[in-house]
Design a protein around this motif. Structure first.
Motif, PDB file in Angstrom:
ATOM      1  N   CYS A  78       1.033  -1.185   0.197  1.00 54.31           N
ATOM      2  CA  CYS A  78       0.121  -0.186   0.058  1.00 54.31           C
ATOM      3  C   CYS A  78       0.839   1.258  -0.049  1.00 54.31           C
ATOM      4  O   CYS A  78       0.495   2.240  -0.766  1.00 54.31           O
ATOM      5  CB  CYS A  78      -0.937   0.190   1.099  1.00 54.31           C
ATOM      6  SG  CYS A  78      -2.333  -1.104   1.252  1.00 54.31           S
ATOM      7  N   GLN A  79       1.971   1.131   0.734  1.00 56.97           N
ATOM      8  CA  GLN A  79       2.897   2.388   0.687  1.00 56.97           C
ATOM      9  C   GLN A  79       3.484   2.553  -0.425  1.00 56.97           C
ATOM     10  O   GLN A  79       3.649   3.746  -1.150  1.00 56.97           O
ATOM     11  CB  GLN A  79       3.873   2.222   1.786  1.00 56.97           C
ATOM     12  CG  GLN A  79       3.336   2.237   3.388  1.00 56.97           C
ATOM     13  CD  GLN A  79       4.550   1.700   4.095  1.00 56.97           C
ATOM     14  OE1 GLN A  79       5.397   1.303   4.015  1.00 56.97           O
ATOM     15  NE2 GLN A  79       4.011   2.231   5.708  1.00 56.97           N
ATOM     16  N   LEU A  80       3.817   1.404  -1.323  1.00 58.24           N
ATOM     17  CA  LEU A  80       4.408   1.436  -2.640  1.00 58.24           C
ATOM     18  C   LEU A  80       3.242   2.226  -3.688  1.00 58.24           C
ATOM     19  O   LEU A  80       3.510   3.065  -4.539  1.00 58.24           O
ATOM     20  CB  LEU A  80       4.727   0.217  -3.163  1.00 58.24           C
ATOM     21  CG  LEU A  80       6.000  -0.265  -2.343  1.00 58.24           C
ATOM     22  CD1 LEU A  80       6.420  -1.734  -3.080  1.00 58.24           C
ATOM     23  CD2 LEU A  80       7.276   0.529  -2.881  1.00 58.24           C
ATOM     24  N   ALA A  81       2.056   1.770  -3.529  1.00 55.53           N
ATOM     25  CA  ALA A  81       0.918   2.251  -4.136  1.00 55.53           C
ATOM     26  C   ALA A  81       0.745   3.779  -4.161  1.00 55.53           C
ATOM     27  O   ALA A  81       0.433   4.461  -5.111  1.00 55.53           O
ATOM     28  CB  ALA A  81      -0.445   1.355  -4.075  1.00 55.53           C
ATOM     29  N   ARG A  82       0.707   4.131  -2.810  1.00 50.05           N
ATOM     30  CA  ARG A  82       0.704   5.518  -2.215  1.00 50.05           C
ATOM     31  C   ARG A  82       2.083   6.472  -3.106  1.00 50.05           C
ATOM     32  O   ARG A  82       1.814   7.413  -3.448  1.00 50.05           O
ATOM     33  CB  ARG A  82       0.655   5.725  -1.087  1.00 50.05           C
ATOM     34  CG  ARG A  82       0.505   7.253  -0.510  1.00 50.05           C
ATOM     35  CD  ARG A  82       0.090   7.580   0.601  1.00 50.05           C
ATOM     36  NE  ARG A  82      -1.054   6.718   1.179  1.00 50.05           N
ATOM     37  CZ  ARG A  82      -2.402   6.422   0.741  1.00 50.05           C
ATOM     38  NH1 ARG A  82      -2.864   7.451  -0.272  1.00 50.05           N
ATOM     39  NH2 ARG A  82      -3.091   5.824   1.418  1.00 50.05           N
ATOM     40  N   HIS A  83       3.104   5.667  -3.011  1.00 50.08           N
ATOM     41  CA  HIS A  83       4.233   6.270  -3.735  1.00 50.08           C
ATOM     42  C   HIS A  83       3.760   6.588  -5.198  1.00 50.08           C
ATOM     43  O   HIS A  83       4.458   7.654  -5.669  1.00 50.08           O
ATOM     44  CB  HIS A  83       5.359   5.704  -3.414  1.00 50.08           C
ATOM     45  CG  HIS A  83       6.665   6.180  -3.965  1.00 50.08           C
ATOM     46  ND1 HIS A  83       7.402   7.332  -3.443  1.00 50.08           N
ATOM     47  CD2 HIS A  83       7.347   5.778  -4.987  1.00 50.08           C
ATOM     48  CE1 HIS A  83       8.143   7.565  -4.006  1.00 50.08           C
ATOM     49  NE2 HIS A  83       8.432   6.863  -5.299  1.00 50.08           N
ATOM     50  N   ARG A  84       3.366   5.777  -5.840  1.00 55.19           N
ATOM     51  CA  ARG A  84       2.869   5.885  -7.316  1.00 55.19           C
ATOM     52  C   ARG A  84       1.624   6.929  -7.317  1.00 55.19           C
ATOM     53  O   ARG A  84       1.272   7.075  -8.462  1.00 55.19           O
ATOM     54  CB  ARG A  84       2.212   4.639  -8.009  1.00 55.19           C
ATOM     55  CG  ARG A  84       3.422   3.487  -8.073  1.00 55.19           C
ATOM     56  CD  ARG A  84       3.034   2.323  -8.786  1.00 55.19           C
ATOM     57  NE  ARG A  84       1.569   1.697  -8.040  1.00 55.19           N
ATOM     58  CZ  ARG A  84       0.643   1.821  -8.687  1.00 55.19           C
ATOM     59  NH1 ARG A  84       0.110   2.532  -9.483  1.00 55.19           N
ATOM     60  NH2 ARG A  84      -0.545   1.026  -7.778  1.00 55.19           N
ATOM     61  N   LYS A  85       1.112   7.533  -6.528  1.00 49.78           N
ATOM     62  CA  LYS A  85       0.118   8.302  -6.284  1.00 49.78           C
ATOM     63  C   LYS A  85      -1.061   7.617  -6.619  1.00 49.78           C
ATOM     64  O   LYS A  85      -1.935   8.246  -7.499  1.00 49.78           O
ATOM     65  CB  LYS A  85       0.635   9.684  -6.968  1.00 49.78           C
ATOM     66  CG  LYS A  85       1.642  10.354  -6.532  1.00 49.78           C
ATOM     67  CD  LYS A  85       1.870  11.638  -7.085  1.00 49.78           C
ATOM     68  CE  LYS A  85       2.892  12.448  -6.806  1.00 49.78           C
ATOM     69  NZ  LYS A  85       3.920  12.080  -5.666  1.00 49.78           N
ATOM     70  N   SER A  86      -1.183   6.580  -6.349  1.00 51.29           N
ATOM     71  CA  SER A  86      -2.482   5.719  -6.790  1.00 51.29           C
ATOM     72  C   SER A  86      -3.249   5.454  -5.354  1.00 51.29           C
ATOM     73  O   SER A  86      -2.675   4.978  -4.322  1.00 51.29           O
ATOM     74  CB  SER A  86      -2.116   4.327  -7.269  1.00 51.29           C
ATOM     75  OG  SER A  86      -3.164   3.590  -7.647  1.00 51.29           O
ATOM     76  N   ASN A  87      -4.600   5.236  -5.556  1.00 50.99           N
ATOM     77  CA  ASN A  87      -5.208   4.679  -4.474  1.00 50.99           C
ATOM     78  C   ASN A  87      -5.634   3.258  -4.394  1.00 50.99           C
ATOM     79  O   ASN A  87      -6.615   2.576  -3.920  1.00 50.99           O
ATOM     80  CB  ASN A  87      -6.594   5.715  -4.159  1.00 50.99           C
ATOM     81  CG  ASN A  87      -6.511   6.793  -3.534  1.00 50.99           C
ATOM     82  OD1 ASN A  87      -5.364   7.174  -2.835  1.00 50.99           O
ATOM     83  ND2 ASN A  87      -7.307   7.942  -3.933  1.00 50.99           N
ATOM     84  N   THR A  88      -5.109   2.630  -5.745  1.00 49.55           N
ATOM     85  CA  THR A  88      -5.505   1.334  -5.894  1.00 49.55           C
ATOM     86  C   THR A  88      -4.216   0.560  -5.673  1.00 49.55           C
ATOM     87  O   THR A  88      -3.053   0.595  -6.219  1.00 49.55           O
ATOM     88  CB  THR A  88      -6.113   1.229  -7.317  1.00 49.55           C
ATOM     89  OG1 THR A  88      -7.050   2.057  -7.517  1.00 49.55           O
ATOM     90  CG2 THR A  88      -6.425  -0.322  -7.649  1.00 49.55           C
ATOM     91  N   LEU A  89      -4.175  -0.535  -4.943  1.00 52.76           N
ATOM     92  CA  LEU A  89      -3.531  -1.676  -4.630  1.00 52.76           C
ATOM     93  C   LEU A  89      -3.442  -2.687  -5.832  1.00 52.76           C
ATOM     94  O   LEU A  89      -4.228  -3.140  -6.238  1.00 52.76           O
ATOM     95  CB  LEU A  89      -3.616  -2.195  -3.358  1.00 52.76           C
ATOM     96  CG  LEU A  89      -2.488  -3.321  -2.853  1.00 52.76           C
ATOM     97  CD1 LEU A  89      -1.051  -2.611  -2.850  1.00 52.76           C
ATOM     98  CD2 LEU A  89      -2.969  -4.066  -1.718  1.00 52.76           C
ATOM     99  N   GLU A  90      -2.337  -2.568  -6.514  1.00 54.87           N
ATOM    100  CA  GLU A  90      -1.916  -3.322  -7.790  1.00 54.87           C
ATOM    101  C   GLU A  90      -1.059  -4.482  -7.521  1.00 54.87           C
ATOM    102  O   GLU A  90      -0.318  -4.580  -6.474  1.00 54.87           O
ATOM    103  CB  GLU A  90      -1.405  -2.866  -8.764  1.00 54.87           C
ATOM    104  CG  GLU A  90      -2.537  -1.510  -9.521  1.00 54.87           C
ATOM    105  CD  GLU A  90      -2.180  -0.835 -10.638  1.00 54.87           C
ATOM    106  OE1 GLU A  90      -1.304  -1.261 -11.391  1.00 54.87           O
ATOM    107  OE2 GLU A  90      -2.736   0.077 -10.919  1.00 54.87           O
ATOM    108  N   VAL A  91      -1.026  -5.625  -8.445  1.00 50.14           N
ATOM    109  CA  VAL A  91      -0.273  -6.949  -8.126  1.00 50.14           C
ATOM    110  C   VAL A  91       1.155  -6.285  -8.204  1.00 50.14           C
ATOM    111  O   VAL A  91       1.934  -6.785  -7.404  1.00 50.14           O
ATOM    112  CB  VAL A  91      -0.640  -7.871  -9.112  1.00 50.14           C
ATOM    113  CG1 VAL A  91       0.398  -9.008  -9.267  1.00 50.14           C
ATOM    114  CG2 VAL A  91      -2.036  -8.304  -9.145  1.00 50.14           C
TER     115      VAL A  91
END
Length: 139
Positions: A78-91
């Protein structure tokens, strides 16, 4: 031992909370929502050694370790997804965390490229030191 739901709000905090799946009569069934159940753990142990039987305490400890691992992986992903500026957790978020932190590759998900083993570059100074070590150990 529950499946987790990930809530990513606009804030910097990521919430990981248990997700109870409704079972019979609308009640949450822990057996249905567990990622790793006692039965699955016992089946895995039987695959390795059919004569092995785990103590109840050992089973509980292994199930707790699995829960902790899942929670930590989901939180980091989730922290990585947030770093991508996304609210969606991806594979790819989960994959990146598992690859970088745990040196784990999950077959069948994402890119199937062959990951070559990267041999570290050896400097000339290193080669000379190794030659000197080999020379002194032969005596």
């Amino acid at each position: 031992r529950l499946i987790v739901a990930v809530q990513m709000a606009n804030s910097t905090a990521t919430t990981v909370k248990p997700l109870m799946i409704p079972g019979p009569a609308g009640r949450a069934s822990p057996e249905v929502s567990q990622v790793l159940t006692k039965k699955k753990l016992q089946d895995l142990v039987r695959e390795i050694d059919p004569n092995e039987q785990l103590d109840e305490d050992v089973e509980e400890m292994l199930l707790q370790i699995a829960d902790d691992f899942i929670e930590s992986v989901v939180t980091a992903a989730c922290q990585l997804a947030r770093h991508r500026k996304s609210n969606t957790l991806e594979v790819k978020d989960v994959q990146l965390h598992l690859e970088r932190q745990w040196n784990m590759w999950i077959p069948g998900y994402g890119s199937e490229e062959i990951r070559p083993f990267k041999k570290a570059c050896t400097t000339e100074a290193h080669k000379q030191r190794m030659a000197l070590i080999r020379k002194t150990t032969k005596k």
